[in-house]
Scaffold this motif. Structure first.
Motif, PDB file in Angstrom:
ATOM      1  N   TYR A  77       6.123  24.557   3.060  1.00 39.36           N
ATOM      2  CA  TYR A  77       6.370  23.268   3.813  1.00 39.36           C
ATOM      3  C   TYR A  77       7.052  23.271   5.004  1.00 39.36           C
ATOM      4  N   TYR A  78       8.141  24.023   5.059  1.00 39.19           N
ATOM      5  CA  TYR A  78       9.006  24.256   6.125  1.00 39.19           C
ATOM      6  C   TYR A  78       8.154  24.692   7.251  1.00 39.19           C
ATOM      7  N   ASP A  79       7.396  26.011   6.934  1.00 39.94           N
ATOM      8  CA  ASP A  79       6.585  26.335   8.157  1.00 39.94           C
ATOM      9  C   ASP A  79       5.611  25.525   8.654  1.00 39.94           C
ATOM     10  N   ALA A  80       4.876  24.722   7.595  1.00 41.76           N
ATOM     11  CA  ALA A  80       3.874  23.874   8.182  1.00 41.76           C
ATOM     12  C   ALA A  80       4.449  22.570   9.191  1.00 41.76           C
ATOM     13  N   TRP A  81       5.591  22.151   8.440  1.00 41.04           N
ATOM     14  CA  TRP A  81       6.434  21.131   9.010  1.00 41.04           C
ATOM     15  C   TRP A  81       6.880  21.614  10.580  1.00 41.04           C
ATOM     16  N   SER A  82       7.304  22.635  10.730  1.00 41.26           N
ATOM     17  CA  SER A  82       7.858  23.229  12.008  1.00 41.26           C
ATOM     18  C   SER A  82       6.638  23.398  12.971  1.00 41.26           C
ATOM     19  N   VAL A  93      -1.816  26.701   6.226  1.00 42.12           N
ATOM     20  CA  VAL A  93      -3.014  25.845   6.720  1.00 42.12           C
ATOM     21  C   VAL A  93      -3.054  24.792   5.836  1.00 42.12           C
ATOM     22  N   ASN A  94      -3.298  25.114   4.364  1.00 44.30           N
ATOM     23  CA  ASN A  94      -3.482  24.187   3.269  1.00 44.30           C
ATOM     24  C   ASN A  94      -2.606  22.880   3.265  1.00 44.30           C
ATOM     25  N   CYS A  95      -1.304  23.383   3.635  1.00 42.04           N
ATOM     26  CA  CYS A  95      -0.273  22.360   3.066  1.00 42.04           C
ATOM     27  C   CYS A  95      -0.246  21.565   4.739  1.00 42.04           C
ATOM     28  N   TYR A  96      -0.555  22.026   5.750  1.00 41.53           N
ATOM     29  CA  TYR A  96      -0.401  21.455   6.873  1.00 41.53           C
ATOM     30  C   TYR A  96      -1.619  20.231   6.683  1.00 41.53           C
ATOM     31  N   LYS A  97      -2.676  20.429   6.092  1.00 41.55           N
ATOM     32  CA  LYS A  97      -3.695  19.432   5.916  1.00 41.55           C
ATOM     33  C   LYS A  97      -3.425  18.333   4.880  1.00 41.55           C
ATOM     34  N   SER A  98      -2.927  19.159   3.817  1.00 39.52           N
ATOM     35  CA  SER A  98      -2.359  17.984   2.568  1.00 39.52           C
ATOM     36  C   SER A  98      -1.264  17.100   2.778  1.00 39.52           C
ATOM     37  N   GLU A  99      -0.047  17.772   3.653  1.00 40.80           N
ATOM     38  CA  GLU A  99       1.112  16.922   3.778  1.00 40.80           C
ATOM     39  C   GLU A  99       0.734  15.998   5.100  1.00 40.80           C
ATOM     40  N   ARG A 122      -3.830  16.694   8.659  1.00 37.08           N
ATOM     41  CA  ARG A 122      -4.431  17.002  10.011  1.00 37.08           C
ATOM     42  C   ARG A 122      -4.825  18.493  10.078  1.00 37.08           C
ATOM     43  N   ASP A 123      -5.821  18.875  10.835  1.00 31.80           N
ATOM     44  CA  ASP A 123      -6.595  20.271  10.551  1.00 31.80           C
ATOM     45  C   ASP A 123      -5.733  20.956  11.826  1.00 31.80           C
ATOM     46  N   ILE A 124      -5.149  22.093  11.251  1.00 34.45           N
ATOM     47  CA  ILE A 124      -4.042  22.765  12.249  1.00 34.45           C
ATOM     48  C   ILE A 124      -5.062  23.429  13.454  1.00 34.45           C
ATOM     49  N   GLU A 125      -6.106  23.945  13.241  1.00 37.22           N
ATOM     50  CA  GLU A 125      -7.232  24.647  14.323  1.00 37.22           C
ATOM     51  C   GLU A 125      -7.339  23.262  15.398  1.00 37.22           C
TER      52      GLU A 125
END
Length: 458
Positions: A230-235, A266-272, A275-278
């Protein structure tokens, strides 16, 4: 959720030329590797192993001393060819076997039997020969890393939750009690404390901490309580949110993580964040830099640890023809090789490249690229050669000069604290002749400094 001063407002610190100003005694001269490398096929030929660095008289292009290499001792595995002084450990390289990574001293692979009879003559190779046939032995190179934070023994989440509750209850806050808990628990244990706190008191620990703390120490403690993915996705989200983009954060995370870590991010970015990181990367970046980051987001890098030296030679030739060997640059070729090959395979490619081009690959990328795509490609190469050295450099430049890039300092200390911070500290000392703790102590203050030093270890 937002952190004060995050992401950092400045851009990605430029990678210094090698050697950096004032560091001539540490880094090899321009045109040689600033990072420890692996001799293809193992060295000496009968055993194999990874040298932290080889002295210039070893006769192998691109190798030079990187500090702490002894002049006497013994290296298991065979005779000392090509004027190589025996290896006896060297400070900072014999580390405990706690997991995969870079920068440590690997186990010696078992002796191999080779078809084809005698050794092949290789110009410029130490002793002039390696075992036949090429490519080298199939044994994987094993390297070790270690974090400064380990899971606490006799862990009791309820007891820790109670300590934190007492530290925040009533008038004032007992910051020392909070530091004693968070700096000495693994991330997994912190998640259990967070759950126990809500169960016992019906309150959210993070909200309580935010109400009691402020500034950098708040950002640091909240980062420690975030699950690592989560911290990486949040960052990444905060690096692209709002006006401007913090490209340095995108490079640091997407170009250094493992396939599994990337996929989870990538999955965490989408679920939290829904949004789609790409899509976010496409809207915030462009050109060859955008394509490199999209490649990184796939999490499909080859992770076979066996090195194919014939392919390394072919890839090195391909990179040379795509850059130094032609007018203009074929950027897609660099993207393809650096985004898809395993890190051990890339290391062998870098070594082969120096023999073909009489220049190391980092120097060629400097000459052929610029801006963020240059920084991204160089990050991948640096991680292939020595990942802890890359993070040591990032930490150094987060504190060098006027002001401190606190968010970069916090992010690297937190994200590497259970992976390879021990090796990062060792490389930091070798590269800059001062300890990481010393630089942190002189650049920070108060509870923030105390907590950072507790994580880093003295």
């Amino acid at each position: 959720m937002s952190y004060p001063g995050y992401p950092p407002s400045d851009g990605y610190p430029a990678f210094p030329g090698y050697p950096p100003t004032g560091q001539e005694s540490v880094y090899p001269p321009a045109g040689q590797y600033p990072y420890p490398t692996t001799v293809p096929g193992g060295f000496p030929p009968s055993g194999g192993g990874t040298f932290p660095a080889a002295p210039p008289n070893a006769g192998f292009p691109g190798y030079s001393a990187l500090g702490g290499y002894p002049a006497s001792g013994s290296f298991p595995g065979g005779p000392q060819a090509g004027g190589m002084p025996p290896y006896s450990g060297g400070p900072g390289f014999a580390v405990p076997p706690t997991g995969p990574g870079f920068g440590g001293y690997p186990q010696q692979p078992p002796a191999q039997s080779y078809a084809g009879g005698g050794p092949a003559q290789i110009p410029g190779f130490p002793g002039g020969q390696v075992p036949s046939p090429m490519p080298g032995p199939p044994a994987a190179v094993v390297q070790y890393t270690q974090g400064t934070i380990q899971a606490a023994p006799n862990f009791d989440a309820g007891r820790d939750a109670e300590i934190l509750r007492k530290a925040m209850k009533g008038f004032g806050t007992d910051e020392q009690a909070i530091i004693n808990v968070v700096a000495n628990r693994s991330n997994d244990q912190r998640q259990k404390i967070k759950a126990a706190f809500k169960t016992m008191y019906g309150k959210d620990l993070i909200k309580d901490l935010k109400s009691e703390l402020s500034g950098n120490v708040e950002e640091l403690i909240l980062a420690l309580f975030m699950p690592s993915t989560y911290y990486d996705a949040w960052s990444l989200r905060h690096a692209m949110k709002g006006a401007g983009t913090q490209e340095s954060v995108l490079i640091e995370i997407l170009c250094t993580r493992t396939n599994q870590e990337i996929r989870e991010i990538v999955n965490c970015y989408k679920s939290e964040f829904g949004r789609d990181i790409e899509e976010d990367i496409r809207s915030d970046t462009s050109g060859h830099f955008e394509r490199l980051l999209i490649s990184m987001c796939q999490g499909n890098r080859d992770e076979n640890q066996t090195v194919d030296y014939q392919k390394a030679q072919e890839d090195a030739q391909r990179l040379y023809q795509a850059g130094e060997g032609k007018l203009g640059t074929d950027e897609s070729c660099f993207n393809m090789v650096l985004a898809s090959r395993s890190f051990p395979q890339l290391k062998a490619t870098v070594e082969a490249y120096s023999r073909i081009a009489n220049r190391d690959l980092l120097s060629s990328i400097d000459r052929e690229f610029s801006g963020n795509v240059e920084r991204g490609l160089k990050t991948i190469v640096q991680c292939a050669l020595n990942r802890p050295a890359f993070f040591a450099e990032r930490l150094y430049y987060s504190m060098k000069g006027a002001g401190t890039d606190d968010s970069t300092l916090i992010r690297i200390v937190v994200t590497r604290s259970e992976i390879d911070l021990v090796q990062i500290k060792q490389m930091f000392t070798q590269m800059y002749q001062k300890t990481l703790a010393t630089m942190i102590a002189s650049d920070t203050s108060g509870d923030y400094r105390q907590l950072l030093l507790a994580i880093v270890g003295q």
